[in-house]
Design a protein around this motif. Structure first.
Motif, PDB file in Angstrom:
ATOM      1  N   ALA A   1       0.850  -1.191   0.000  1.00  0.00           N
ATOM      2  CA  ALA A   1       0.000   0.000   0.000  1.00  0.00           C
ATOM      3  C   ALA A   1       0.888   1.243   0.000  1.00  0.00           C
ATOM      4  N   THR A   2       0.539   2.220  -0.805  1.00  0.00           N
ATOM      5  CA  THR A   2       1.371   3.413  -0.910  1.00  0.00           C
ATOM      6  C   THR A   2       1.094   4.417   0.193  1.00  0.00           C
ATOM      7  N   ARG A   3      -0.083   4.344   0.772  1.00  0.00           N
ATOM      8  CA  ARG A   3      -0.440   5.238   1.872  1.00  0.00           C
ATOM      9  C   ARG A   3      -1.424   4.513   2.774  1.00  0.00           C
ATOM     10  N   VAL A   4      -1.197   4.629   4.084  1.00  0.00           N
ATOM     11  CA  VAL A   4      -2.130   4.047   5.047  1.00  0.00           C
ATOM     12  C   VAL A   4      -2.479   5.112   6.076  1.00  0.00           C
ATOM     13  N   TYR A   5      -3.741   5.508   6.072  1.00  0.00           N
ATOM     14  CA  TYR A   5      -4.249   6.432   7.085  1.00  0.00           C
ATOM     15  C   TYR A   5      -4.584   5.633   8.343  1.00  0.00           C
ATOM     16  N   ALA A   6      -4.066   6.093   9.474  1.00  0.00           N
ATOM     17  CA  ALA A   6      -4.325   5.439  10.748  1.00  0.00           C
ATOM     18  C   ALA A   6      -5.373   6.240  11.510  1.00  0.00           C
ATOM     19  N   GLY A   7      -6.601   5.743  11.532  1.00  0.00           N
ATOM     20  CA  GLY A   7      -7.657   6.434  12.254  1.00  0.00           C
ATOM     21  C   GLY A   7      -7.492   6.238  13.747  1.00  0.00           C
ATOM     22  N   VAL A   8      -7.230   7.338  14.464  1.00  0.00           N
ATOM     23  CA  VAL A   8      -6.982   7.283  15.909  1.00  0.00           C
ATOM     24  C   VAL A   8      -7.681   8.462  16.578  1.00  0.00           C
ATOM     25  N   ARG A   9      -7.936   8.323  17.868  1.00  0.00           N
ATOM     26  CA  ARG A   9      -8.601   9.401  18.600  1.00  0.00           C
ATOM     27  C   ARG A   9      -7.662  10.579  18.854  1.00  0.00           C
ATOM     28  N   ARG A  10      -6.389  10.289  19.097  1.00  0.00           N
ATOM     29  CA  ARG A  10      -5.426  11.349  19.418  1.00  0.00           C
ATOM     30  C   ARG A  10      -4.220  11.248  18.472  1.00  0.00           C
ATOM     31  N   PRO A  11      -4.315  11.828  17.282  1.00  0.00           N
ATOM     32  CA  PRO A  11      -3.214  11.728  16.322  1.00  0.00           C
ATOM     33  C   PRO A  11      -1.922  12.363  16.820  1.00  0.00           C
ATOM     34  N   GLU A  12      -2.034  13.326  17.738  1.00  0.00           N
ATOM     35  CA  GLU A  12      -0.832  13.972  18.276  1.00  0.00           C
ATOM     36  C   GLU A  12       0.015  13.005  19.091  1.00  0.00           C
ATOM     37  N   ASP A  13      -0.571  11.912  19.556  1.00  0.00           N
ATOM     38  CA  ASP A  13       0.170  10.926  20.347  1.00  0.00           C
ATOM     39  C   ASP A  13       0.592   9.710  19.521  1.00  0.00           C
ATOM     40  N   PHE A  14       0.306   9.724  18.217  1.00  0.00           N
ATOM     41  CA  PHE A  14       0.569   8.563  17.365  1.00  0.00           C
ATOM     42  C   PHE A  14       1.765   8.864  16.473  1.00  0.00           C
ATOM     43  N   THR A  15       2.833   8.105  16.655  1.00  0.00           N
ATOM     44  CA  THR A  15       4.078   8.409  15.938  1.00  0.00           C
ATOM     45  C   THR A  15       4.672   7.161  15.284  1.00  0.00           C
ATOM     46  N   VAL A  16       3.827   6.284  14.753  1.00  0.00           N
ATOM     47  CA  VAL A  16       4.323   5.071  14.117  1.00  0.00           C
ATOM     48  C   VAL A  16       4.828   5.411  12.716  1.00  0.00           C
ATOM     49  N   PRO A  17       6.086   5.112  12.415  1.00  0.00           N
ATOM     50  CA  PRO A  17       6.648   5.449  11.098  1.00  0.00           C
ATOM     51  C   PRO A  17       5.870   4.791   9.959  1.00  0.00           C
ATOM     52  N   GLY A  18       5.703   5.531   8.882  1.00  0.00           N
ATOM     53  CA  GLY A  18       5.070   4.996   7.686  1.00  0.00           C
ATOM     54  C   GLY A  18       3.571   5.147   7.646  1.00  0.00           C
ATOM     55  N   LEU A  19       2.950   5.510   8.772  1.00  0.00           N
ATOM     56  CA  LEU A  19       1.502   5.649   8.830  1.00  0.00           C
ATOM     57  C   LEU A  19       1.116   7.117   8.990  1.00  0.00           C
ATOM     58  N   GLU A  20      -0.001   7.500   8.390  1.00  0.00           N
ATOM     59  CA  GLU A  20      -0.475   8.885   8.470  1.00  0.00           C
ATOM     60  C   GLU A  20      -1.640   8.968   9.453  1.00  0.00           C
ATOM     61  N   PRO A  21      -1.398   9.528  10.641  1.00  0.00           N
ATOM     62  CA  PRO A  21      -2.471   9.595  11.632  1.00  0.00           C
ATOM     63  C   PRO A  21      -3.596  10.515  11.187  1.00  0.00           C
ATOM     64  N   LEU A  22      -4.812  10.097  11.477  1.00  0.00           N
ATOM     65  CA  LEU A  22      -6.004  10.837  11.097  1.00  0.00           C
ATOM     66  C   LEU A  22      -6.962  10.809  12.280  1.00  0.00           C
ATOM     67  N   ARG A  23      -7.363  11.984  12.737  1.00  0.00           N
ATOM     68  CA  ARG A  23      -8.260  12.030  13.894  1.00  0.00           C
ATOM     69  C   ARG A  23      -9.602  11.411  13.525  1.00  0.00           C
ATOM     70  N   LEU A  24      -9.982  10.369  14.248  1.00  0.00           N
ATOM     71  CA  LEU A  24     -11.223   9.680  13.898  1.00  0.00           C
ATOM     72  C   LEU A  24     -11.810   8.931  15.084  1.00  0.00           C
ATOM     73  N   ASP A  25     -12.833   9.522  15.655  1.00  0.00           N
ATOM     74  CA  ASP A  25     -13.708   8.835  16.599  1.00  0.00           C
ATOM     75  C   ASP A  25     -14.917   8.407  15.782  1.00  0.00           C
ATOM     76  N   VAL A  26     -15.123   7.110  15.626  1.00  0.00           N
ATOM     77  CA  VAL A  26     -16.161   6.627  14.714  1.00  0.00           C
ATOM     78  C   VAL A  26     -17.571   6.958  15.187  1.00  0.00           C
ATOM     79  N   THR A  27     -17.705   7.437  16.432  1.00  0.00           N
ATOM     80  CA  THR A  27     -19.028   7.844  16.921  1.00  0.00           C
ATOM     81  C   THR A  27     -19.276   9.332  16.715  1.00  0.00           C
ATOM     82  N   ASP A  28     -18.289  10.044  16.200  1.00  0.00           N
ATOM     83  CA  ASP A  28     -18.402  11.482  15.948  1.00  0.00           C
ATOM     84  C   ASP A  28     -18.635  11.687  14.452  1.00  0.00           C
ATOM     85  N   HIS A  29     -19.844  12.043  14.068  1.00  0.00           N
ATOM     86  CA  HIS A  29     -20.182  12.108  12.650  1.00  0.00           C
ATOM     87  C   HIS A  29     -19.422  13.207  11.922  1.00  0.00           C
ATOM     88  N   ASP A  30     -19.084  14.295  12.608  1.00  0.00           N
ATOM     89  CA  ASP A  30     -18.282  15.342  11.980  1.00  0.00           C
ATOM     90  C   ASP A  30     -16.885  14.826  11.659  1.00  0.00           C
TER      91      ASP A  30
END
Length: 232
Positions: A30-59
């Protein structure tokens, strides 16, 4: 479908099965993997693009669909186990399980269905469980939410067929994660769950039965009830 060259989003990607999915997607090209997480500021895994995502928050779900508008694979992995036992405890945890496991999957799938269609169809992967088919008095709310999620997976499989989207349901028994640390049962490595799901995507298969437990319980659905719930 081809995973090599794909763009993927994984919900609940900060640890456990979700993180294993993200790593497996990268390993398969995969050329890009978005990592849906609640706190992207705390997510620092190399190769992954953190994306703020609480699946219960429709916005946040809508914003994720706009940001990850190039996605060709969406993995609904985010899930919780928070409910009470059958005969005692507040029902608030069971409501939360339904909100995350069932309605969260619905929200993400609905938001990304047109994204996948615009990008050629792609794949929608839902992380399910043997609890989709067999409940227990210890985790009735969790099992109910997974049963609902399985039904939802089947509905999306039919609805998205015409747009060329592969919908995959992944079923497994106990998996070796933080959530099961106190469970004294045989467990599957999260990496194995992810690898089998990758194989299913590559082979255009709609259902993954990861372990013997999943295969046994799935087969029991066509038999008498005491195969699922043996009498002591």
């Amino acid at each position: 479908m081809r995973i090599e060259g794909s763009v993927a989003l994984v919900t609940g990607a900060n640890r456990g099965i979700g993180l294993a999915f993200a790593h497996a997607l990268l390993a398969r090209g995969a050329t890009r993997v978005y990592a849906g997480v609640r706190r992207p500021e705390d997510f620092t895994v190399p190769g992954l693009e953190p994306l703020r995502l609480d699946v219960t928050d429709h916005d946040q779900v809508a914003a994720a669909a706009r940001t990850a508008s190039d996605a060709t694979i969406v993995v609904n992995n985010a899930g919780i186990q928070a409910g009470p036992g059958l005969l005692e405890g507040s029902l608030d945890g069971a409501r939360r399980e339904l909100e995350v496991n069932y309605l969260g999957t619905w929200a993400v799938s609905r938001a990304f269905a047109p994204v996948l269609a615009a990008n050629g169809g792609g794949a929608l992967v839902n992380m399910l469980s043997v609890a989709s088919w067999r409940s227990t008095e210890r985790f009735p709310g969790y099992a109910a939410s997974k049963s609902a999620q399985w039904s939802l997976t089947n509905a999306f499989r039919v609805a998205l067929r015409e747009q060329g989207t592969l919908v995959v349901g992944v079923h497994v028994g106990w998996v070796d994660t933080d959530a099961t640390a106190r469970v004294d049962e045989p467990k599957t490595d999260p990496a194995e769950v992810a690898e089998q799901a990758m194989d299913a995507i590559a082979r255009d298969e709609s259902e993954v039965l990861v372990d013997d437990t999943a295969r046994r319980v799935r087969a029991a659905l066509s038999g008498p009830l005491d195969l699922l719930y043996p009498v002591p």
